[in-house]
Design an enzyme around this catalytic site. Structure first.
Site, PDB file in Angstrom:
ATOM      1  N   ASN A   1       7.626  -6.727  -0.561  1.00 47.92           N
ATOM      2  CA  ASN A   1       8.554  -7.384   0.380  1.00 47.92           C
ATOM      3  C   ASN A   1       8.139  -8.792   0.807  1.00 47.92           C
ATOM      4  O   ASN A   1       8.972  -9.546   1.282  1.00 47.92           O
ATOM      5  CB  ASN A   1       8.808  -6.487   1.597  1.00 47.92           C
ATOM      6  CG  ASN A   1       7.578  -6.315   2.459  1.00 47.92           C
ATOM      7  OD1 ASN A   1       6.463  -6.268   1.957  1.00 47.92           O
ATOM      8  ND2 ASN A   1       7.768  -6.215   3.750  1.00 47.92           N
TER       9      ASN A   1
ATOM     10  N   LYS B   1      -3.750  -6.690  -7.635  1.00 48.67           N
ATOM     11  CA  LYS B   1      -2.587  -6.063  -8.269  1.00 48.67           C
ATOM     12  C   LYS B   1      -1.364  -6.261  -7.388  1.00 48.67           C
ATOM     13  O   LYS B   1      -1.261  -5.687  -6.300  1.00 48.67           O
ATOM     14  CB  LYS B   1      -2.813  -4.552  -8.454  1.00 48.67           C
ATOM     15  CG  LYS B   1      -1.712  -3.918  -9.269  1.00 48.67           C
ATOM     16  CD  LYS B   1      -1.456  -2.468  -8.936  1.00 48.67           C
ATOM     17  CE  LYS B   1      -0.263  -2.222  -8.081  1.00 48.67           C
ATOM     18  NZ  LYS B   1       1.043  -2.654  -8.582  1.00 48.67           N
TER      19      LYS B   1
ATOM     20  N   GLY C   1       1.290  -1.623   2.222  1.00 51.25           N
ATOM     21  CA  GLY C   1       2.348  -0.860   1.562  1.00 51.25           C
ATOM     22  C   GLY C   1       2.744   0.324   2.420  1.00 51.25           C
ATOM     23  O   GLY C   1       2.593   0.286   3.646  1.00 51.25           O
ATOM     24  N   SER C   2       3.217   1.375   1.766  1.00 50.46           N
ATOM     25  CA  SER C   2       3.756   2.509   2.516  1.00 50.46           C
ATOM     26  C   SER C   2       2.637   3.405   3.054  1.00 50.46           C
ATOM     27  O   SER C   2       1.495   3.373   2.558  1.00 50.46           O
ATOM     28  CB  SER C   2       4.675   3.319   1.602  1.00 50.46           C
ATOM     29  OG  SER C   2       3.918   3.836   0.535  1.00 50.46           O
TER      30      SER C   2
ATOM     31  N   GLY D   1      -0.854   4.374   1.227  1.00 51.16           N
ATOM     32  CA  GLY D   1      -2.021   3.907   1.973  1.00 51.16           C
ATOM     33  C   GLY D   1      -2.992   5.030   2.286  1.00 51.16           C
ATOM     34  O   GLY D   1      -4.205   4.887   2.123  1.00 51.16           O
TER      35      GLY D   1
ATOM     36  N   GLU E   1      -2.589  -1.713   5.823  1.00 51.62           N
ATOM     37  CA  GLU E   1      -1.451  -2.115   6.663  1.00 51.62           C
ATOM     38  C   GLU E   1      -0.220  -1.399   6.111  1.00 51.62           C
ATOM     39  O   GLU E   1       0.138  -1.600   4.940  1.00 51.62           O
ATOM     40  CB  GLU E   1      -1.248  -3.631   6.633  1.00 51.62           C
ATOM     41  CG  GLU E   1      -2.208  -4.384   7.529  1.00 51.62           C
ATOM     42  CD  GLU E   1      -2.134  -3.979   8.999  1.00 51.62           C
ATOM     43  OE1 GLU E   1      -1.096  -3.446   9.432  1.00 51.62           O
ATOM     44  OE2 GLU E   1      -3.134  -4.178   9.707  1.00 51.62           O
TER      45      GLU E   1
ATOM     46  N   CYS F   1       7.958  -4.906   7.465  1.00 54.24           N
ATOM     47  CA  CYS F   1       7.243  -3.832   8.173  1.00 54.24           C
ATOM     48  C   CYS F   1       7.401  -3.989   9.670  1.00 54.24           C
ATOM     49  O   CYS F   1       7.309  -3.018  10.413  1.00 54.24           O
ATOM     50  CB  CYS F   1       5.775  -3.852   7.782  1.00 54.24           C
ATOM     51  SG  CYS F   1       5.040  -5.475   8.002  1.00 54.24           S
TER      52      CYS F   1
ATOM     53  N   GLN G   1      15.387   1.465  -3.673  1.00 57.01           N
ATOM     54  CA  GLN G   1      15.437   1.157  -2.240  1.00 57.01           C
ATOM     55  C   GLN G   1      16.862   1.299  -1.723  1.00 57.01           C
ATOM     56  O   GLN G   1      17.094   1.806  -0.629  1.00 57.01           O
ATOM     57  CB  GLN G   1      14.884  -0.241  -1.973  1.00 57.01           C
ATOM     58  CG  GLN G   1      14.764  -0.581  -0.503  1.00 57.01           C
ATOM     59  CD  GLN G   1      13.831   0.341   0.273  1.00 57.01           C
ATOM     60  OE1 GLN G   1      12.691   0.562  -0.134  1.00 57.01           O
ATOM     61  NE2 GLN G   1      14.294   0.899   1.385  1.00 57.01           N
TER      62      GLN G   1
ATOM     63  N   GLU H   1      10.611   5.640   8.512  1.00 58.61           N
ATOM     64  CA  GLU H   1      10.889   4.255   8.125  1.00 58.61           C
ATOM     65  C   GLU H   1      11.931   4.223   7.008  1.00 58.61           C
ATOM     66  O   GLU H   1      11.769   4.886   5.991  1.00 58.61           O
ATOM     67  CB  GLU H   1       9.601   3.594   7.634  1.00 58.61           C
ATOM     68  CG  GLU H   1       9.779   2.119   7.345  1.00 58.61           C
ATOM     69  CD  GLU H   1       8.518   1.474   6.789  1.00 58.61           C
ATOM     70  OE1 GLU H   1       7.900   2.062   5.878  1.00 58.61           O
ATOM     71  OE2 GLU H   1       8.162   0.386   7.263  1.00 58.61           O
TER      72      GLU H   1
ATOM     73  N   GLU I   1      -5.749  -8.425   9.890  1.00 57.66           N
ATOM     74  CA  GLU I   1      -5.609  -9.485   8.894  1.00 57.66           C
ATOM     75  C   GLU I   1      -5.265 -10.789   9.610  1.00 57.66           C
ATOM     76  O   GLU I   1      -4.845 -10.802  10.766  1.00 57.66           O
ATOM     77  CB  GLU I   1      -4.492  -9.138   7.909  1.00 57.66           C
ATOM     78  CG  GLU I   1      -4.731  -7.837   7.180  1.00 57.66           C
ATOM     79  CD  GLU I   1      -3.974  -7.759   5.865  1.00 57.66           C
ATOM     80  OE1 GLU I   1      -2.934  -7.104   5.842  1.00 57.66           O
ATOM     81  OE2 GLU I   1      -4.437  -8.364   4.875  1.00 57.66           O
TER      82      GLU I   1
HETATM   83  P1  NAP Z   1       4.119   1.142  -1.838  1.00 54.35           P
HETATM   84  O1  NAP Z   1       5.067   1.892  -2.674  1.00 54.35           O
HETATM   85  O2  NAP Z   1       3.150   1.906  -1.014  1.00 54.35           O
HETATM   86  O3  NAP Z   1       3.337   0.149  -2.828  1.00 54.35           O
HETATM   87  C1  NAP Z   1       2.412  -0.793  -2.362  1.00 54.35           C
HETATM   88  C2  NAP Z   1       1.469  -1.151  -3.496  1.00 54.35           C
HETATM   89  O4  NAP Z   1       0.645  -0.017  -3.810  1.00 54.35           O
HETATM   90  C3  NAP Z   1       2.185  -1.526  -4.790  1.00 54.35           C
HETATM   91  O5  NAP Z   1       1.486  -2.563  -5.421  1.00 54.35           O
HETATM   92  C4  NAP Z   1       2.104  -0.222  -5.570  1.00 54.35           C
HETATM   93  O6  NAP Z   1       2.252  -0.351  -6.968  1.00 54.35           O
HETATM   94  C5  NAP Z   1       0.701   0.220  -5.206  1.00 54.35           C
HETATM   95  N1  NAP Z   1       0.436   1.631  -5.502  1.00 54.35           N
HETATM   96  C6  NAP Z   1       1.323   2.647  -5.618  1.00 54.35           C
HETATM   97  N2  NAP Z   1       0.680   3.793  -5.908  1.00 54.35           N
HETATM   98  C7  NAP Z   1      -0.638   3.502  -5.976  1.00 54.35           C
HETATM   99  C8  NAP Z   1      -1.813   4.254  -6.247  1.00 54.35           C
HETATM  100  N3  NAP Z   1      -1.749   5.575  -6.500  1.00 54.35           N
HETATM  101  N4  NAP Z   1      -3.003   3.632  -6.243  1.00 54.35           N
HETATM  102  C9  NAP Z   1      -3.085   2.319  -5.966  1.00 54.35           C
HETATM  103  N5  NAP Z   1      -2.009   1.534  -5.733  1.00 54.35           N
HETATM  104  C10 NAP Z   1      -0.798   2.121  -5.710  1.00 54.35           C
HETATM  105  O7  NAP Z   1       4.870   0.145  -0.836  1.00 54.35           O
HETATM  106  P2  NAP Z   1       6.086  -0.838  -1.183  1.00 54.35           P
HETATM  107  O8  NAP Z   1       7.311  -0.023  -1.408  1.00 54.35           O
HETATM  108  O9  NAP Z   1       5.664  -1.822  -2.210  1.00 54.35           O
HETATM  109  O10 NAP Z   1       6.220  -1.651   0.202  1.00 54.35           O
HETATM  110  C11 NAP Z   1       6.973  -1.204   1.281  1.00 54.35           C
HETATM  111  C12 NAP Z   1       6.046  -0.636   2.350  1.00 54.35           C
HETATM  112  O11 NAP Z   1       5.092  -1.628   2.726  1.00 54.35           O
HETATM  113  C13 NAP Z   1       6.780  -0.293   3.635  1.00 54.35           C
HETATM  114  O12 NAP Z   1       6.335   0.952   4.103  1.00 54.35           O
HETATM  115  C14 NAP Z   1       6.364  -1.403   4.597  1.00 54.35           C
HETATM  116  O13 NAP Z   1       6.420  -1.057   5.962  1.00 54.35           O
HETATM  117  C15 NAP Z   1       4.976  -1.680   4.141  1.00 54.35           C
HETATM  118  N6  NAP Z   1       4.525  -3.003   4.575  1.00 54.35           N
HETATM  119  C16 NAP Z   1       3.594  -3.073   5.580  1.00 54.35           C
HETATM  120  C17 NAP Z   1       3.153  -4.315   6.049  1.00 54.35           C
HETATM  121  C18 NAP Z   1       2.125  -4.398   7.126  1.00 54.35           C
HETATM  122  O14 NAP Z   1       1.467  -5.429   7.220  1.00 54.35           O
HETATM  123  N7  NAP Z   1       1.959  -3.373   7.953  1.00 54.35           N
HETATM  124  C19 NAP Z   1       3.662  -5.478   5.477  1.00 54.35           C
HETATM  125  C20 NAP Z   1       4.614  -5.374   4.461  1.00 54.35           C
HETATM  126  C21 NAP Z   1       5.024  -4.125   4.010  1.00 54.35           C
HETATM  127  P3  NAP Z   1       3.733  -0.259  -7.652  1.00 54.35           P
HETATM  128  O15 NAP Z   1       4.181  -1.629  -7.717  1.00 54.35           O
HETATM  129  O16 NAP Z   1       3.545   0.340  -8.966  1.00 54.35           O
HETATM  130  O17 NAP Z   1       4.583   0.592  -6.766  1.00 54.35           O
END
Ligand code: NAP
Length: 480
Positions: free
Chosen positions: A150, A173, A226-227, A231, A248, A282, A329, A381, A460
């Site tokens: 995002n 990555k 990420g999610s 996480g 995060e 997020c 999404q 979420e 961060e």
């Molecule tokens: P995600 O599905 O958790 O993916 C995040 C990253 O993790 C991607 O690069 C993903 O690769 C990787 N990943 C997935 N499975 C993994 C594994 N088993 N081992 C290591 N890495 C792995 O999250 P998203 O859909 O990209 O992002 C949306 C989420 O991010 C939302 O929940 C949002 O709230 C959160 N977010 C939080 C913040 C904050 O600062 N708190 C900021 C922005 C976003 P792939 O590309 O292959 O899926």
């Protein structure tokens, strides 16, 4: 076949046997590019390259590190229009939002160019005569960075820049959906003079590249955004393998609106916080907690503003809200809209799949009223342009509802009462509190992060980033 953007491993651009197509969510016929998909062996090679480069980079003068980060920041800012366009093409946020994000990425590199020269320690007098106690900070080693889709430019920037500033080397990555912005950052870092192996980019799936990074004993620390589900898995694996880590994750951010709020400020904060960047932040507001005296006026005014928003191609002038990032999404957003209706929430505005001149993932921003905080729409979420209103009696109930969530990233209040603003600032269970401002939208030089289920580990951004990217050494010296 079109050229494939390669991984950056040990200073070389390295192709993979497979590639993924980066598709524009505003126009599914527009292919942004083909990007290499690294495998586990290439990821291991990138980790080895980062480990080999670490001693020299850790020993490099801070001025050298600063100069490289500064040059990278200048290059990003000089190319902000082109890179903003690339970002909007691959992620779907509007062009002004894309250029704004890239500008922020450039500023973050500039900020950490300064921080590289400001890393300080401390000296204490020992309890023992003639003994000095020095507290110094040292880099951690090889850092694995895993980022979401995002914020394809700003989140990589706020992880890469401090990691390098403090003398670490990096294996990164990016999210598979948006490799283009990270690839551009990698190219800029090479051109800025980052030595071979200091920064490595491995693109591909989380289940392959991400797993290889998290499992490697040669990775010393992981910074993940990420999610929650991903996480928590990564945190558990990082702990098992002895790594430092920060996570995060998601949010379910409340915006409280009290009877004494300035209605225009409250509606502006709600509109921006919930729906800009297609609600895919997020820190997005997803629960409006509104007291009875202003409730109906707030809902009516917000619905009127929402009706005036233009949802269209991210690059089109006049677009307020771009498409949702992907088919997955979009399906998730529509699923939650259906769940909210089933739970008895009243759809006030939006929530419809839209068709536009180009085939893309368009959704009108959705507002639900008459919701209870116990409904799934208020507990889970959604991560899209979907928000709901919860009616409450008074401030005390509003605060209790705001805090009744497993998340704790950002929490906002709109009020003209100093008493309530001050009380809320002290008692909101969140890492960030906003008064008369959207829950989203933060300064890059201030610490960023949450509490409860939203975050784990050090903050961060800003000078606080050093707490994650360095480790402390305490030295006792007796001069004789
Ligand atoms: P995600 O599905 O958790 O993916 C995040 C990253 O993790 C991607 O690069 C993903 O690769 C990787 N990943 C997935 N499975 C993994 C594994 N088993 N081992 C290591 N890495 C792995 O999250 P998203 O859909 O990209 O992002 C949306 C989420 O991010 C939302 O929940 C949002 O709230 C959160 N977010 C939080 C913040 C904050 O600062 N708190 C900021 C922005 C976003 P792939 O590309 O292959 O899926």
């Amino acid at each position: 076949m079109a050229d494939v953007y390669a991984n950056l491993i040990g200073g070389e651009w390295v192709a993979s046997t497979t590639a993924s197509r980066n598709i524009n969510p505003s126009d599914l016929s527009d292919v942004v590019g083909e990007y290499a998909q690294a495998d586990a062996a290439q990821t291991a090679a990138a980790i080895d390259a980062a480990a080999a480069a670490f001693p020299a980079w850790a020993a490099a003068s801070p001025q050298r590190r600063s100069d490289i980060l500064d040059a990278a920041g200048s290059a990003i800012l000089a190319r902000k229009d082109e890179l903003g366009r690339l970002l909007s093409r691959e992620e779907g946020k509007t062009l002004p939002e894309g250029v704004g994000e890239v500008t922020r990425a450039g500023q973050i590199f500039k900020y950490f160019a300064g921080e590289a020269l400001r890393l300080s320690g401390e000296r204490l007098d020992s309890t023992r005569p003639g003994v000095d106690v020095d507290i110094t900070r040292e880099p951690l080693g090889v850092i694995g960075l895993i980022t979401p889709w995002n914020f394809p430019s700003a989140i990589p920037a706020w992880k890469i820049a401090p990691a390098l500033a403090y003398g670490n080397t990096v294996v990164m990555k990016p999210a598979d959906a948006v490799p283009g912005s990270s690839w551009a950052l990698a190219e800029i870092l090479v051109q800025a003079g980052v030595p071979a192996g200091v920064f490595n980019l491995v693109m591909g799936r989380g289940s392959v590249v991400g797993e290889a990074i998290v499992s490697s004993p040669k990775i010393n620390a992981i910074s993940f955004t990420g999610s929650v589900a991903t996480g928590r898995r990564i945190g558990a694996r990082a702990f098992e393998t002895g790594k430092k880590f920060q996570l995060e994750m998601g949010g379910k951010n409340p915006l409280v609106v009290l009877d004494d709020a300035d209605l225009a400020i409250a509606v502006g904060a709600a509109l921006n916080g919930a729906f800009f960047s297609t609600g895919q932040r997020c820190t997005a507001s997803s629960r409006f907690i509104v007291t009875e005296g202003i409730h109906d006026r707030f809902v009516a005014a917000l619905a009127e503003k929402m009706a005036a928003l233009t949802v269209d191609h991210a690059l089109k002038p006049g677009t307020d809200i771009g498409p949702v990032v992907s088919q997955d999404q979009l399906e998730q957003d529509l699923r939650y809209i259906a769940i909210a209706k089933d739970e008895g929430a009243r759809l006030v505005a939006g929530g419809e799949r839209l068709t536009r001149e180009t085939d893309g993932y368009y959704l009108s921003p959705a507002l639900f009223a008459d919701t209870a905080n116990s409904m799934r729409i208020n507990r889970e979420e959604v991560f899209g342009p979907v928000a709901s209103v919860i009616r409450v009696r008074d401030y005390d109930e509003a605060l209790a509802v705001a805090n009744d969530t497993e998340f704790g990233l950002s929490s906002g209040i709109c009020t003209s009462s100093l008493k309530h603003a001050t009380h809320f600032k002290r008692h909101a269970q969140a890492g960030m509190v906003m008064v008369n401002l959207p829950t989203a939208g933060v300064d890059p030089h201030a610490p960023f992060g949450g509490r409860k289920g939203s975050s784990y580990g050090a903050r961060e951004q800003g000078a606080y980033a050093r707490d994650f990217y360095t480790t402390i050494k305490t030295s006792y010296v007796f001069g004789g």
